[in-house]
Design an enzyme around this catalytic site. Sequence first.
Site, PDB file in Angstrom:
ATOM      1  N   SER A 278      13.644  52.035 -14.778  1.00  0.00           N
ATOM      2  CA  SER A 278      12.016  52.466 -14.713  1.00  0.00           C
ATOM      3  C   SER A 278      12.557  54.033 -15.139  1.00  0.00           C
ATOM      4  CB  SER A 278      11.037  52.136 -14.540  1.00  0.00           C
ATOM      5  OG  SER A 278      11.112  50.865 -13.915  1.00  0.00           O
ATOM      6  N   ARG A 279      13.670  54.772 -13.956  1.00  0.00           N
ATOM      7  CA  ARG A 279      13.471  56.123 -14.261  1.00  0.00           C
ATOM      8  C   ARG A 279      14.417  56.420 -14.987  1.00  0.00           C
ATOM      9  NH1 ARG A 279      14.477  56.424  -7.464  1.00  0.00           N
ATOM     10  NH2 ARG A 279      12.229  55.200  -7.314  1.00  0.00           N
TER      11      ARG A 279
ATOM     12  N   LEU B 178      20.520  50.259 -16.154  1.00  0.00           N
ATOM     13  CA  LEU B 178      18.675  50.350 -16.963  1.00  0.00           C
ATOM     14  C   LEU B 178      18.252  50.446 -15.827  1.00  0.00           C
ATOM     15  CD1 LEU B 178      18.012  47.540 -20.019  1.00  0.00           C
ATOM     16  CD2 LEU B 178      18.712  49.856 -19.957  1.00  0.00           C
TER      17      LEU B 178
ATOM     18  N   LEU C 277       8.658  47.853 -18.014  1.00  0.00           N
ATOM     19  CA  LEU C 277       9.136  46.405 -18.272  1.00  0.00           C
ATOM     20  C   LEU C 277      10.071  47.198 -19.290  1.00  0.00           C
ATOM     21  CD1 LEU C 277       6.932  43.343 -18.533  1.00  0.00           C
ATOM     22  CD2 LEU C 277       7.942  44.647 -16.199  1.00  0.00           C
TER      23      LEU C 277
ATOM     24  N   MET D 286       6.804  46.296 -10.945  1.00  0.00           N
ATOM     25  CA  MET D 286       6.265  47.469 -10.790  1.00  0.00           C
ATOM     26  C   MET D 286       5.373  47.432 -12.078  1.00  0.00           C
ATOM     27  SD  MET D 286       7.021  48.997  -7.562  1.00  0.00           S
ATOM     28  CE  MET D 286       8.136  50.265  -8.098  1.00  0.00           C
TER      29      MET D 286
ATOM     30  N   HIS E 181      13.680  44.102 -16.799  1.00  0.00           N
ATOM     31  CA  HIS E 181      13.113  42.770 -16.537  1.00  0.00           C
ATOM     32  C   HIS E 181      12.896  42.165 -17.750  1.00  0.00           C
ATOM     33  CE1 HIS E 181      11.255  46.834 -15.076  1.00  0.00           C
ATOM     34  NE2 HIS E 181      11.764  46.375 -13.539  1.00  0.00           N
TER      35      HIS E 181
HETATM   36  O1  PAF Z   1      12.083  46.164  -7.470  1.00  0.00           O
HETATM   37  C1  PAF Z   1      10.917  46.056  -7.395  1.00  0.00           C
HETATM   38  O2  PAF Z   1      10.489  46.318  -8.987  1.00  0.00           O
HETATM   39  C2  PAF Z   1       9.795  46.068  -6.745  1.00  0.00           C
HETATM   40  O3  PAF Z   1      10.582  46.248  -5.437  1.00  0.00           O
HETATM   41  C3  PAF Z   1       9.525  44.759  -6.615  1.00  0.00           C
HETATM   42  C4  PAF Z   1      10.492  43.634  -6.274  1.00  0.00           C
HETATM   43  C5  PAF Z   1       8.705  44.412  -8.028  1.00  0.00           C
HETATM   44  C6  PAF Z   1       8.641  44.849  -5.394  1.00  0.00           C
HETATM   45  O4  PAF Z   1       7.259  46.185  -5.405  1.00  0.00           O
END
Ligand code: PAF
Length: 273
Positions: free
Chosen positions: A183-184, A181, A30, A27, A34
Amino acid sequence: MKEFSNPKELANYRKKMSGTIGFVPTMGALHNGHISLIKQSVKENDKTIVSIFVNPTQFLESEDLGAYPRRLQADLKICQLSGVDIVFLPNIDDMYEKNELSIKAPRVKGFILEGFDRPGHFDGVLQIVLKLLSITLPTCAYFGKKDAQQLFMIQNMVKHLFLDVEIVPCEIVREDDGLALSSRNIYLSREDRVKALSLSSTLKLSSKLVISGELNSKEIKEQMRDILKDTKIEYVEIVDREFNQIEEIEIKNTIILVAASVGKTRLIDNIWI
Ligand code: PAF
């Protein structure tokens, strides 16, 4: 690096690609977690596709979809530097139609833990992941173990729908001090960040207890809750790898999970025993 926003265009392009394809759904916003998924995919496949899409259907109405961090230019740079071949950046309207068919997470396991306070969350996750897998048709798709229940739901969907893709679980990436880690994490004030460390500390404690021979889930959970006293605990749970609650730790078949809010930030973490 190629960029696609239209699902059909990507699907057509994908059909002409040969070799193995690794897929990392994200989402955006990054971070190193990620990046480690992406690097694993780049290493293990001929080509890697990354999707960046803040999926509305996995947010509850009460949750602020608009506030989810968005850093597209930085994300694209990260993808490029990490060796990604294709980035998929769809629009909401191209991904969803009104009144379309919907996927439902399993009744019980989709509505415990993460699904308990966020009913319908996993329906939305499965819906979008199924769409993304159908468009990208990957050989392997990479998911972090930090979202352990999400990983389990997706593995089950792949099994139940006979999808031809290998789901690759990837290790949790942590800061040097142990914070998983997320994103929040950017929302944490300096003071809250210190409090947030209690999530990884309590998981470390649980693993020490197990090593010292304590296998009773109730006893372990009680000691874990003590460490989380400066947070608003949502759950501390011990399950087997099928997400059944267990009274005794089963070595190599257990996940210990914690969810807690620090200030306004909701955090999750877990350890696989
Ligand atoms: O884990 C995530 O970032 C989301 O739940 C995903 C798997 C990209 C689905 O939107």
